[in-house]
Design a protein around this motif. Structure first.
Motif, mmCIF file in Angstrom:
data_model
loop_
_atom_site.group_PDB
_atom_site.id
_atom_site.type_symbol
_atom_site.label_atom_id
_atom_site.label_comp_id
_atom_site.label_asym_id
_atom_site.label_seq_id
_atom_site.Cartn_x
_atom_site.Cartn_y
_atom_site.Cartn_z
ATOM 1 N N ASP A 73 -17.521 5.159 3.780
ATOM 2 C CA ASP A 73 -18.062 3.282 3.376
ATOM 3 C C ASP A 73 -16.118 2.778 3.804
ATOM 4 O OD1 ASP A 73 -16.421 2.808 0.804
ATOM 5 O OD2 ASP A 73 -17.292 4.505 0.294
ATOM 6 N N ASP A 74 -16.349 1.153 3.600
ATOM 7 C CA ASP A 74 -15.657 0.381 3.855
ATOM 8 C C ASP A 74 -14.206 0.245 3.444
ATOM 9 O OD1 ASP A 74 -16.596 -0.515 6.210
ATOM 10 O OD2 ASP A 74 -17.017 -2.579 5.612
ATOM 11 N N GLU A 75 -15.055 0.570 2.086
ATOM 12 C CA GLU A 75 -13.730 0.653 0.685
ATOM 13 C C GLU A 75 -12.845 2.002 1.305
ATOM 14 O OE1 GLU A 75 -13.347 0.245 -3.620
ATOM 15 O OE2 GLU A 75 -14.845 -0.454 -3.625
ATOM 16 N N THR A 76 -13.194 3.182 0.772
ATOM 17 C CA THR A 76 -12.634 4.383 0.905
ATOM 18 C C THR A 76 -11.400 3.855 2.522
ATOM 19 O OG1 THR A 76 -14.759 5.104 0.103
ATOM 20 C CG2 THR A 76 -13.043 6.955 0.688
ATOM 21 N N GLY A 77 -13.038 3.785 3.703
ATOM 22 C CA GLY A 77 -12.040 4.119 4.821
ATOM 23 C C GLY A 77 -10.376 2.907 4.450
ATOM 24 N N ALA A 78 -10.424 1.966 4.228
ATOM 25 C CA ALA A 78 -9.685 1.228 3.854
ATOM 26 C C ALA A 78 -8.120 1.966 3.147
ATOM 27 C CB ALA A 78 -10.164 0.099 2.745
ATOM 28 N N THR A 79 -8.411 2.953 2.079
ATOM 29 C CA THR A 79 -7.672 3.656 1.515
ATOM 30 C C THR A 79 -7.692 4.651 1.677
ATOM 31 O OG1 THR A 79 -9.530 3.073 -0.685
ATOM 32 C CG2 THR A 79 -7.981 4.994 -1.314
ATOM 33 N N ILE A 80 -7.986 4.985 3.018
ATOM 34 C CA ILE A 80 -7.368 6.149 3.174
ATOM 35 C C ILE A 80 -6.636 5.700 4.210
ATOM 36 C CG2 ILE A 80 -8.627 8.293 5.708
ATOM 37 C CD1 ILE A 80 -8.661 9.051 2.501
ATOM 38 N N GLU A 81 -7.353 4.687 5.211
ATOM 39 C CA GLU A 81 -5.950 3.638 6.180
ATOM 40 C C GLU A 81 -4.617 4.220 5.702
ATOM 41 O OE1 GLU A 81 -7.588 0.054 7.774
ATOM 42 O OE2 GLU A 81 -8.927 1.603 8.574
ATOM 43 N N GLY A 82 -4.483 3.647 4.137
ATOM 44 C CA GLY A 82 -3.415 2.775 3.241
ATOM 45 C C GLY A 82 -2.453 4.389 3.233
ATOM 46 N N LEU A 83 -3.298 5.014 3.213
ATOM 47 C CA LEU A 83 -2.546 6.440 2.646
ATOM 48 C C LEU A 83 -1.890 7.239 3.990
ATOM 49 C CD1 LEU A 83 -5.658 8.494 0.944
ATOM 50 C CD2 LEU A 83 -2.731 8.203 0.326
ATOM 51 N N LEU A 84 -2.679 7.049 5.240
ATOM 52 C CA LEU A 84 -2.218 7.913 6.595
ATOM 53 C C LEU A 84 -1.012 6.774 7.303
ATOM 54 C CD1 LEU A 84 -2.655 9.308 8.803
ATOM 55 C CD2 LEU A 84 -4.692 7.128 9.954
ATOM 56 N N PHE A 85 -0.736 5.503 7.104
ATOM 57 C CA PHE A 85 0.535 5.380 6.980
ATOM 58 C C PHE A 85 0.993 5.083 6.374
ATOM 59 C CE2 PHE A 85 -2.730 2.433 9.714
ATOM 60 C CZ PHE A 85 -2.804 2.565 10.963
ATOM 61 N N ASP A 86 0.800 5.128 5.484
ATOM 62 C CA ASP A 86 1.909 5.475 3.637
ATOM 63 C C ASP A 86 2.064 6.523 4.376
ATOM 64 O OD1 ASP A 86 1.761 2.682 2.658
ATOM 65 O OD2 ASP A 86 1.305 3.964 1.072
ATOM 66 N N LEU A 87 1.836 8.083 4.179
ATOM 67 C CA LEU A 87 2.833 9.258 4.849
ATOM 68 C C LEU A 87 2.958 9.506 6.149
ATOM 69 C CD1 LEU A 87 -0.636 11.459 3.414
ATOM 70 C CD2 LEU A 87 1.750 11.334 2.419
ATOM 71 N N ASN A 88 2.909 8.954 6.969
ATOM 72 C CA ASN A 88 3.002 8.752 8.190
ATOM 73 C C ASN A 88 4.480 8.588 8.613
ATOM 74 O OD1 ASN A 88 3.244 8.978 11.354
ATOM 75 N ND2 ASN A 88 2.801 7.029 11.443
ATOM 76 N N ARG A 89 4.837 6.955 7.380
ATOM 77 C CA ARG A 89 5.804 5.969 7.613
ATOM 78 C C ARG A 89 7.102 7.144 6.610
ATOM 79 N NH1 ARG A 89 4.306 2.250 4.949
ATOM 80 N NH2 ARG A 89 2.943 1.127 5.904
ATOM 81 N N GLN B 172 -12.599 14.247 -0.067
ATOM 82 C CA GLN B 172 -12.327 15.593 1.413
ATOM 83 C C GLN B 172 -10.968 15.098 2.320
ATOM 84 O OE1 GLN B 172 -15.548 17.713 3.067
ATOM 85 N NE2 GLN B 172 -16.576 16.851 1.365
ATOM 86 N N GLN B 173 -11.525 14.080 2.753
ATOM 87 C CA GLN B 173 -10.491 13.091 3.975
ATOM 88 C C GLN B 173 -8.936 13.290 3.602
ATOM 89 O OE1 GLN B 173 -10.386 13.719 7.175
ATOM 90 N NE2 GLN B 173 -11.254 12.066 7.824
ATOM 91 N N ARG B 174 -8.991 12.974 1.891
ATOM 92 C CA ARG B 174 -7.743 12.796 1.508
ATOM 93 C C ARG B 174 -6.851 14.228 1.707
ATOM 94 N NH1 ARG B 174 -7.582 9.309 -3.873
ATOM 95 N NH2 ARG B 174 -9.879 8.178 -3.603
ATOM 96 N N VAL B 175 -7.812 14.964 0.984
ATOM 97 C CA VAL B 175 -7.675 16.691 1.449
ATOM 98 C C VAL B 175 -6.792 16.956 2.544
ATOM 99 C CG1 VAL B 175 -8.260 19.387 1.170
ATOM 100 C CG2 VAL B 175 -9.059 17.542 -0.435
ATOM 101 N N ALA B 176 -7.696 16.591 3.695
ATOM 102 C CA ALA B 176 -7.691 16.565 4.449
ATOM 103 C C ALA B 176 -6.406 15.968 5.262
ATOM 104 C CB ALA B 176 -8.874 16.306 5.765
ATOM 105 N N LEU B 177 -5.933 14.428 4.460
ATOM 106 C CA LEU B 177 -3.935 13.929 5.356
ATOM 107 C C LEU B 177 -2.976 15.250 4.687
ATOM 108 C CD1 LEU B 177 -5.310 10.152 3.997
ATOM 109 C CD2 LEU B 177 -4.162 11.400 6.505
ATOM 110 N N ALA B 178 -3.791 15.741 3.176
ATOM 111 C CA ALA B 178 -2.543 17.071 2.750
ATOM 112 C C ALA B 178 -2.316 17.544 4.027
ATOM 113 C CB ALA B 178 -2.350 16.748 1.727
#
Lengths: 243, 840
Positions: free
Chosen positions: A183-199, A157-163
């Motif tokens: 959870d930590d693992e998912t959170g880390a993935t989302i963080e990565g996506l967030l910064f990637d997309l942002n960059r 869901q958070q990935r959809v929100a990012l998109a």
């Protein structure tokens, strides 16, 4: 809507001056933000941190034009949000701002694809599904586009929100505890996506978080306490642990 | 009007809620159906009246008089030419020798020819013509069934026996309901026992015309009617009959429309409540949309479009259903109609029903929808955020628009504007009272919360006032339905009760009238022979007012400041005696019982309403009477109140003994037979010896009244059914809406260890409270309304009938609990994990 004057000479995407927010509760008044002043340049990544009740979310709401200040001003991409009506601010949000929320805030009756398309459709754009699909592919949900939020996990869901946040190519993205419900693992993935997309998009990023490790991944940290900015520091590029 | 995005979002947003939306809109369906059916039927009815106008009268023109036409009128009748057919109508006892049964009937002695338009329908069909050839009769079918009379039997009218040639099924000018009041017997005029039309009998002489020269009858009667009126001859043209029936049928369907209107109103409330809850569940979505840039107007449009589509769908289904219901209406109200009504869809009625349905849905939806405009985007980041709510001027504009729209509709639908306004006022009071009680209930439940009660009772009671409770809506839906039904039952019981009361004890149950002075002794002997008491005997003298306040009626008619009404023009049937009866109370002046025959100004007693409201006379005023050709001057010496409900002869004027004894008169006797056998024996003896004497029995009046009332109340109940069914749908909708809340709650309770039995009991207790309070409120309001109707309209004491209250309590509460539980089924089966993962 009256024409909005944009000062093109402005280099700051966000300019906050003496921002104060006071709530009235019966005869008592509660100052949540107290004369906060700062600026954020285009392309910057900023974390707003602080303990619960320090005014982080209130500050985010005011900066994004979701609320009006009791005193002070917010200029978003040169637009003074103060004199605008709520509907005029909505148009500014649609044009300039992207959001990621702690609780994802997907519309339950829309599929993942439709959720992503909403901000673009609001602008009257047609044929946005291609762009939305590409974004969903980018966040790894190419095979779940037609699922409803209820059928997706929290991380999905958070990935959809990012998109959704990036569909309009916003100048500034506000993220409110984007990993707070994961959870930590998912959170880390989302963080990565967030910064990637942002960059990739070159968007300015403002993250409200409790999570210091996430804050350290940004370029600048604003620390709030009791409604005031008690620290405003750049994060050493060498210390950044971009996911 | 709306942008593309709003339409798309409206469609997408409705996903997962369409079944629920369908239930919400179904609360509008029955209201629209009632409206379409009634208005469409009304139009068909008006069209039928217009098309069959000539059959309503059966001729092009008719003259009627209470006396044989005088010579000058006969000259006018002769001069008119065309085809003419005479008829004499009067009340008389019909005696069936084979079965030994008697019944007061309306006898029509006809000449061949009439009706010239339409037909008298009989069984066998040819009897309609053949009965005129010889001593034959056509007898009302219902009367034949009642007495087991068959074609070929004989019926005695007066002293003549007629062969029953056929069963009378349908006649011009008379509906089936009219036949109930007094069954018809048709006989040939040539075979009439003329002694029945002698002095004292109420006889109507009629002549019917048919013109083949296309003359303008209406224009002709404009000239002739005043001349005829001066001779006390009435006239009727096709146009007049058409207008009269047009007005009657218009009033009938408009009245039904008002009853159906309640369904529409209830449906509107159901929609408002459903939309209110629906919108509440959408607040997060709205906030997110606002965050990502949707303006308040565009988010508002999403839900406005949904409401509009809901209204359009509901109104469409309602209109189609209404067309179906229209097919039933002729069966429901057929007894009250003089014409055959063919089924025809009135597109105007469909358009009105559709428009009103969509309009009411939109107006009622807009109230809760207004809050969508004010949802702050901040809710997306703070779910508990509540924006400061300032007064919304649009809310008041909407309340005003709703009030005006409903009032305009009620006035438009009512037979006249006063009724429409009064009706809306009454509805507003009932709605207001129910809302007030609902509010009081929630406040009282919170303030006087019984903290010592067992847990499940406390939880059930607390559901009445907790956030998102459905107390108000359920109180309105249940209370209104109960109110309608109980009012109907109480009024019906009260009206019937007055006859039951009248038949108690030593009260008379048989009235014999048209007894000539020379028959008094003979009738008395019959009573003595059958050991029946003569409870009351009243002489009756017919007379007309000649002068009032020292001016003749002709002079008063020319005085534009004086209003001459029916009370001035009627033929009075006055009596004389030296005492007041139990039904009479002296209000003013002194009652004079006896005077000297030579008295020049005779003191008389007048009934109060006639004195004050019609003739506008008081003690000391003089009236000059035309007592069958002899003038008599009287002065009002006393004013009486008369209880007209009593089963006895009552009079507007009572003369003292001493002055009317020599006037032509007839007598009315009253006795008590006590049972049907004695009644039949008395009637048979009377009809054998004095065929001109008519008798009416209380049991017959009661039976006729019961029959008429049951037919009227069937019509009202049929229309009330729409409101009650709507109430049930609204109830089901309201329960369904609260179901989503209950699921979360019940699952949490279950997680915390509540048993299935406990969860069920909590629900039962909540619906029990709602059912009981709504029924009590509805019943109390029904008693108030029934009392007002009984007191001011029917002027009869209200019957309390506690059984009605108890039945309503058990049935309505039981129904509430059953619907509540049916809709809540499956709640317990939900796994706790669903709630814990917030995926309800």
């Amino acid at each position: 809507m009256p024409p909005v004057y944009i000062d093109m000479a402005e280099t700051n995407i966000l300019d906050v001056q003496q921002l104060t927010k006071t709530y009235q509760s019966g005869s008592r008044s509660l100052t949540v933000l107290d004369h906060v002043t700062f600026s954020i340049s285009e392309g910057e990544t900023v974390a707003i941190v602080g303990p619960s009740g320090s005014g982080k979310t209130t500050l985010l709401g005011l900066c994004a034009g979701l609320d009006t200040p009791s005193e002070g001003s917010v200029r978003l991409h040169g637009i003074d949000l103060g004199p605008l009506t709520e509907d005029e601010r909505a148009v500014v949000r649609n044009e300039e701002v992207g959001f990621v929320f702690q609780t994802f805030q997907l519309i339950p009756t829309l599929t993942a694809l439709e959720n992503v398309m909403v901000p673009a459709e609001l602008r009257g754009e047609r044929g946005v599904s291609g762009r939305a699909k590409a974004l969903l592919e980018q966040v790894g949900l190419g095979d779940r586009m037609h699922h409803y939020p209820k059928q997706l996990s929290g991380g999905e869901q958070q990935r959809v929100a990012l998109a959704r946040a990036f569909i309009n190519q916003p100048r500034i993205l506000f993220a409110d505890e984007p990993t707070g419900n994961l959870d930590d693992e998912t959170g880390a993935t989302i963080e990565g996506l967030l910064f990637d997309l942002n960059r990739t998009a070159g968007t300015t990023l403002v993250v409200v978080t409790h999570d210091l490790s996430l804050a350290e991944k940004t370029g600048r940290i604003l620390r709030l306490r009791g409604g005031r900015v008690v620290e405003d520091r750049q994060v050493e590029p060498t210390l950044r642990a971009v996911g | 009007m709306f942008d593309r995005w709003s339409w798309i979002m409206a469609w997408r947003d409705s996903r997962g809620s369409r079944r629920r939306l369908l239930l919400f809109l179904s609360s509008m369906v029955l209201g629209v159906a009632a409206l379409v059916a009634i208005n469409s039927f009304g139009e068909s009815l008006e069209a039928a009246v217009n098309e069959q106008a000539k059959t309503l009268l059966g001729a092009d023109l008719s003259f009627e008089s209470d006396f044989p036409f005088d010579d000058s009128t006969e000259v006018v009748i002769d001069s008119l030419g065309g085809l003419q057919s005479r008829r004499i109508s009067f009340g008389s006892m019909a005696y069936f020798p084979r079965t030994g049964s008697t019944r007061l009937a309306s006898v029509r002695a006809n000449e061949p020819g009439y009706p010239y338009y339409g037909a008298v329908e009989t069984n066998p069909p040819e009897a309609a013509d053949t009965y005129l050839q010889g001593r034959n009769a056509l007898v009302d079918g219902a009367l034949m069934n009642e007495f087991g009379v068959v074609v070929g039997d004989s019926v005695q009218i007066g002293s003549i026996n007629y062969r029953v040639a056929g069963e009378l099924l349908k006649t011009p000018r008379e509906s089936a309901a009219m036949m109930l009041f007094s069954p018809r017997v048709y006989i040939p005029l040539a075979e009439l026992d003329t002694s029945l039309t002698g002095f004292g009998s109420r006889v109507e002489y009629e002549v019917y015309f048919k013109f083949d020269d296309n003359r303008d009858v209406e224009a002709m009667m404009e000239v002739l009617a005043p001349q005829l009126r001066a001779r006390d001859v009435g006239s009727d043209t096709v146009g007049e009959e058409q207008r009269r029936w047009g007005e009657r049928v218009g009033n009938l369907y408009r009245f039904l429309g008002l009853v159906g209107f309640i369904a529409l109103l209830l449906g509107g409330l159901g929609v408002a409540s459903a939309v209110h809850v629906y919108v509440k569940q959408r607040l997060e979505t709205v906030a997110v949309l606002r965050c990502v840039g949707a303006t308040s107007r565009r988010t508002f449009w999403i839900y406005l479009i949904q409401s509009m589509l809901m209204g359009v769908t509901g109104a469409t289904i309602g209109s189609m259903l209404g067309m179906g219901v229209q097919l039933l209406l002729p069966r429901v109200v057929g007894d009250f109609l003089p014409v055959e009504v063919d089924f025809a869809v009135s597109w105007t009625a469909v358009a009105i029903g559709f428009g009103v349905g969509v309009g009411v849905t939109l107006l009622f939806s807009l109230l809760p929808l207004l809050s969508v405009r004010r949802v702050s985007p901040l809710r997306a980041i703070r779910s508990a955020y509540e924006a400061e709510q300032s007064r919304d001027v649009w809310r008041w504009v909407l309340y005003g628009a709703l009030g005006v729209a409903l009032m305009v509709f009620a006035v438009f639908q009512a037979p006249d504007p006063t009724i429409g306004i009064g009706y809306m006022g009454g509805v507003a009071v009932v709605f207001g009272m129910l809302a007030l009680v609902a509010k009081g209930l929630t406040v009282a439940a919170r303030r006087f919360f019984p903290s010592g009660w067992p847990y499940v009772w406390r939880q059930g009671l607390a559901n009445l006032y907790r956030p998102n409770n459905q107390t108000l809506l359920l109180m309105l839906a249940l209370g209104l339905g109960t109110f309608l039904i109980v009012t109907l039952l109480l009024v019906e019981r009260s009206l019937l009760e007055q006859f039951d009361v009248a038949s108690d004890g030593q009260r008379p149950d048989q009235i014999m009238f048209d007894i000539q002075p020379n028959q008094v002794e003979g009738v008395t002997q019959i009573l003595e022979a059958q050991d029946l008491p003569l409870i009351d005997q009243s002489p009756i003298v017919t007379m007309r007012i000649k002068e009032i306040h020292g001016q003749t009626l002709a002079e008063l008619r020319e005085d534009s400041t004086y209003h001459v009404n029916w009370a001035h023009n009627r033929e009075y049937r006055s009596s004389y005696r030296s005492y007041l009866t139990e039904a009479e109370t002296l209000l003013d002046g002194g009652f004079v019982g006896t005077v000297d025959p030579s008295t020049e100004v005779v003191p008389v007693s007048i009934e109060r309403d006639l004195a004050y409201n019609e003739l506008h006379v008081d003690i000391g005023d003089t009236l000059v009477w035309d007592v069958q050709g002899v003038d008599m001057t009287t002065v009002i010496s006393s004013i009486r109140e008369v209880d007209w409900q009593r089963m006895q002869t009552n009079f507007f004027f009572i003369f003292p003994n001493g002055v009317l004894e020599q006037a032509p008169q007839m007598h009315v006797f009253m006795t008590q037979t006590g049972n049907d056998e004695k009644m039949a024996a008395l009637q048979e003896a009377l009809v054998q010896q004095f065929p001109n004497v008519s008798t009416v029995s209380l049991s017959l009046v009661l039976a006729v009244f019961d029959e008429i009332f049951s037919r009227v109340s069937f019509v009202i109940r049929f229309m009330a059914l729409f409101s009650i069914l709507t109430g049930l749908i609204v109830l089901a909708g309201a329960v369904l809406v609260s179901r989503f809340q209950r699921i979360e709650e019940s699952v949490l309770l279950k997680t915390l260890g509540a048993s299935r039995k406990q969860v069920l009991r909590i629900m039962i207790i909540e619906y029990l409270f709602l059912g009981v309070f709504a029924t009590i409120t509805g019943v109390v309001l029904a008693y108030a309304a029934s009392w007002s109707l009984a007191e001011f309209v029917f002027q009869t004491p209200l019957v309390t009938a506690p059984i009605i209250f108890l039945l309503a309590l058990v049935i309505v509460t039981g129904l509430t609990i059953i619907i509540g539980l049916l809709n809540s089924r499956g709640i317990y089966a939900r796994p706790p994990l669903e709630v814990l993962r917030a995926e309800v």
